[in-house]
Design an enzyme around this catalytic site. Structure first.
Site, mmCIF file in Angstrom:
data_model
loop_
_atom_site.group_PDB
_atom_site.id
_atom_site.type_symbol
_atom_site.label_atom_id
_atom_site.label_comp_id
_atom_site.label_asym_id
_atom_site.label_seq_id
_atom_site.Cartn_x
_atom_site.Cartn_y
_atom_site.Cartn_z
ATOM 1 N N LYS A 1 0.826 -1.211 0.000
ATOM 2 C CA LYS A 1 0.000 0.000 0.000
ATOM 3 C C LYS A 1 0.858 1.259 0.000
ATOM 4 O O LYS A 1 0.513 2.246 -0.651
ATOM 5 C CB LYS A 1 -0.950 0.014 1.200
ATOM 6 C CG LYS A 1 -2.076 -0.981 1.056
ATOM 7 C CD LYS A 1 -3.140 -0.768 2.097
ATOM 8 C CE LYS A 1 -4.272 -1.762 1.890
ATOM 9 N NZ LYS A 1 -5.306 -1.658 2.919
ATOM 10 N N LYS B 1 -5.779 -9.851 -5.685
ATOM 11 C CA LYS B 1 -6.953 -10.116 -4.852
ATOM 12 C C LYS B 1 -8.157 -9.280 -5.278
ATOM 13 O O LYS B 1 -7.993 -8.154 -5.719
ATOM 14 C CB LYS B 1 -6.569 -9.760 -3.407
ATOM 15 C CG LYS B 1 -7.576 -10.097 -2.359
ATOM 16 C CD LYS B 1 -7.133 -9.607 -0.984
ATOM 17 C CE LYS B 1 -7.622 -8.197 -0.714
ATOM 18 N NZ LYS B 1 -7.686 -7.825 0.703
ATOM 19 N N LYS C 1 -11.866 -4.573 -2.189
ATOM 20 C CA LYS C 1 -12.859 -3.507 -2.344
ATOM 21 C C LYS C 1 -12.241 -2.130 -2.402
ATOM 22 O O LYS C 1 -12.794 -1.227 -3.003
ATOM 23 C CB LYS C 1 -13.867 -3.567 -1.217
ATOM 24 C CG LYS C 1 -13.286 -3.341 0.163
ATOM 25 C CD LYS C 1 -14.392 -3.284 1.177
ATOM 26 C CE LYS C 1 -13.999 -3.830 2.524
ATOM 27 N NZ LYS C 1 -12.797 -3.227 3.097
HETATM 28 P P1 AMP Z 1 -11.203 -6.094 4.294
HETATM 29 O O1 AMP Z 1 -12.009 -5.955 3.065
HETATM 30 O O2 AMP Z 1 -9.750 -5.946 4.007
HETATM 31 O O3 AMP Z 1 -11.695 -5.314 5.440
HETATM 32 O O4 AMP Z 1 -11.388 -7.610 4.712
HETATM 33 C C1 AMP Z 1 -12.430 -8.133 5.519
HETATM 34 C C2 AMP Z 1 -12.279 -9.632 5.552
HETATM 35 O O5 AMP Z 1 -12.527 -10.175 4.249
HETATM 36 C C3 AMP Z 1 -10.876 -10.089 5.932
HETATM 37 O O6 AMP Z 1 -10.994 -11.244 6.736
HETATM 38 C C4 AMP Z 1 -10.237 -10.427 4.622
HETATM 39 O O7 AMP Z 1 -9.224 -11.398 4.751
HETATM 40 C C5 AMP Z 1 -11.424 -10.973 3.826
HETATM 41 N N1 AMP Z 1 -11.224 -10.744 2.389
HETATM 42 C C6 AMP Z 1 -11.146 -9.545 1.759
HETATM 43 N N2 AMP Z 1 -10.965 -9.698 0.434
HETATM 44 C C7 AMP Z 1 -10.915 -11.043 0.224
HETATM 45 C C8 AMP Z 1 -10.761 -11.847 -0.949
HETATM 46 N N3 AMP Z 1 -10.607 -11.320 -2.150
HETATM 47 N N4 AMP Z 1 -10.766 -13.182 -0.795
HETATM 48 C C9 AMP Z 1 -10.933 -13.747 0.432
HETATM 49 N N5 AMP Z 1 -11.098 -13.043 1.561
HETATM 50 C C10 AMP Z 1 -11.086 -11.713 1.471
#
Ligand code: AMP
Ligand code: TRP
Length: 344
Positions: free
Chosen positions: A112, A197, A200
């Site tokens: 990042k 990945k 979002k």
């Molecule tokens: P975040 O969007 O970074 O706040 O992630 C929230 C949760 O979703 C965390 O446990 C991440 O590891 C999981 N997560 C986010 N993006 C992915 C993805 N593309 N595949 C699997 N898990 C994800």
């Protein structure tokens, strides 16, 4: 009973990756089998360039979608991080246990920070210290397990290191947690770039399926997914990442294993079609419930108010204990103030 803690950052609209990699298991397993806390970690959304009104909006939306995905406030505690002061309180103390080198080794920070610098922007100090705040989120509640997708495992490892170090130096205070991952779909990839990945926060785009995408939008995105050259449907994450991603999504949505499913398809087109429909079916009930909840914002607010109160009660004793252990002088309650002065 095992205690579980996990969180989601309101930095963008929630995606299929969030759902399959994390939220679905929270709702279907964790809240039933554990004493579970789920948190919209809004302080973490301030670590990168942000728009205040958008963060507020996304925080409310994330909480609503968590309920829509099946979290039941009777079974688990759902709350917003900034409503509970203990996270920031503990984070500072843990910064006094973590090292600069340790922070700079975090893969997500390196990625990042590099991206921010490429854009010509500056890197917020909070981006570097973010994993410490995440450790505070987890340790404040004495969580045993932290269900997360692959990308967060390194941060949970760091949390373990900090807990062990603190306990060794200052006396046993924290439970040492471990990361747990979903068997399949622990890393859902971007449909247009299957080597990165489905995230979002990164950008908008045709490669990201959002939980609130209309069925036709989902179909279009899946049908246009980048696949690898070749014709046979085989499951090979290294050589055929695009295909492997579709097989994993299908397996996660419709059941079966990616290996088994690969044998059932003669063409990429048929695989895409079934994957699209499977995703639409998985999202349908979530979207329906989301709509109902949006019509009743008072309900979501009430859940978050009760959740924060419960969370505060759980975190307070642990954070107070950490303050005492590390050498901070306890504040004297107002009623005892006179006596304290006399004792001095
Ligand atoms: P975040 O969007 O970074 O706040 O992630 C929230 C949760 O979703 C965390 O446990 C991440 O590891 C999981 N997560 C986010 N993006 C992915 C993805 N593309 N595949 C699997 N898990 C994800
Ligand atoms: N850092 C996590 C992510 O980007 C979100 C998060 C913050 C989290 N605090 C947490 C996840 C505590 C699990 C436990 O996805």
């Amino acid at each position: 009973m095992t205690r579980v803690f996990s969180g989601v950052k309101p930095t963008g609209h929630l995606t299929l990756g969030n759902y399959l990699g994390a939220m679905r298991r929270w709702a279907s397993v964790d809240q039933y089998e554990a004493d579970a806390l789920f948190c919209v970690v809004d302080l973490h959304a301030l670590t990168v360039d942000h728009d205040p009104a958008r963060v507020r909006r996304l925080s409310r939306q994330a909480a609503t979608l968590l309920l829509a995905s099946g979290l039941d406030p009777e079974l688990c505690t759902l709350f917003v991080q900034s409503h509970v002061d203990e996270h920031a309180r503990l984070s500072y103390v843990l910064e006094c246990v973590a090292t600069d080198g340790e922070m700079r080794r975090m893969i997500q920070y390196k990625e990042k920070a590099a991206r921010e610098q490429r854009r010509g922007g500056s890197v917020r100090l909070s981006l570097l210290t973010y994993p410490v705040l995440m450790a505070a989120d987890i340790l404040a509640y004495g969580a045993d397990e932290v269900p997360v997708g692959d990308d967060q495992v390194q941060h949970v490892e760091l949390t373990r290191d900090l807990a062990v170090r603190f306990n060794q130096r200052y006396g046993h205070t924290f439970v040492v947690p471990r990361a747990t991952r979903p068997g399949v779909a622990s890393r859902v990839m971007n449909l247009q770039d299957p080597t990165s990945k489905m995230g979002k926060s990164d950008d908008v785009g045709p490669g990201i399926v959002y939980l609130l995408d209309e069925p036709d939008v989902v179909r279009k995105k899946v049908m246009r997914a980048v696949t690898d050259s070749g014709r046979e449907v085989v499951y090979d994450r290294e050589a055929r990442p695009g295909l492997a991603n579709l097989l994993e999504i299908l397996a996660a949505c419709a059941g079966g294993s990616p290996e088994e499913l690969s044998g059932a398809y003669a063409s990429y087109g048929a695989l895409k079609k079934d994957t699209a429909e499977a995703v639409v079916e998985v999202l349908r009930p979530v979207q329906e419930r989301h709509k109902e909840l949006c019509a009743d914002p008072g309900f979501v607010e009430g859940v978050l108010r009760d959740g924060a109160e419960r969370a505060r009660g759980m975190a307070r004793p642990t954070v107070d204990a950490a303050y005492r252990a590390i050498g901070l002088l306890p504040a004297v309650p107002a009623a005892d103030a006179g006596g304290a002065v006399l004792r001095v």
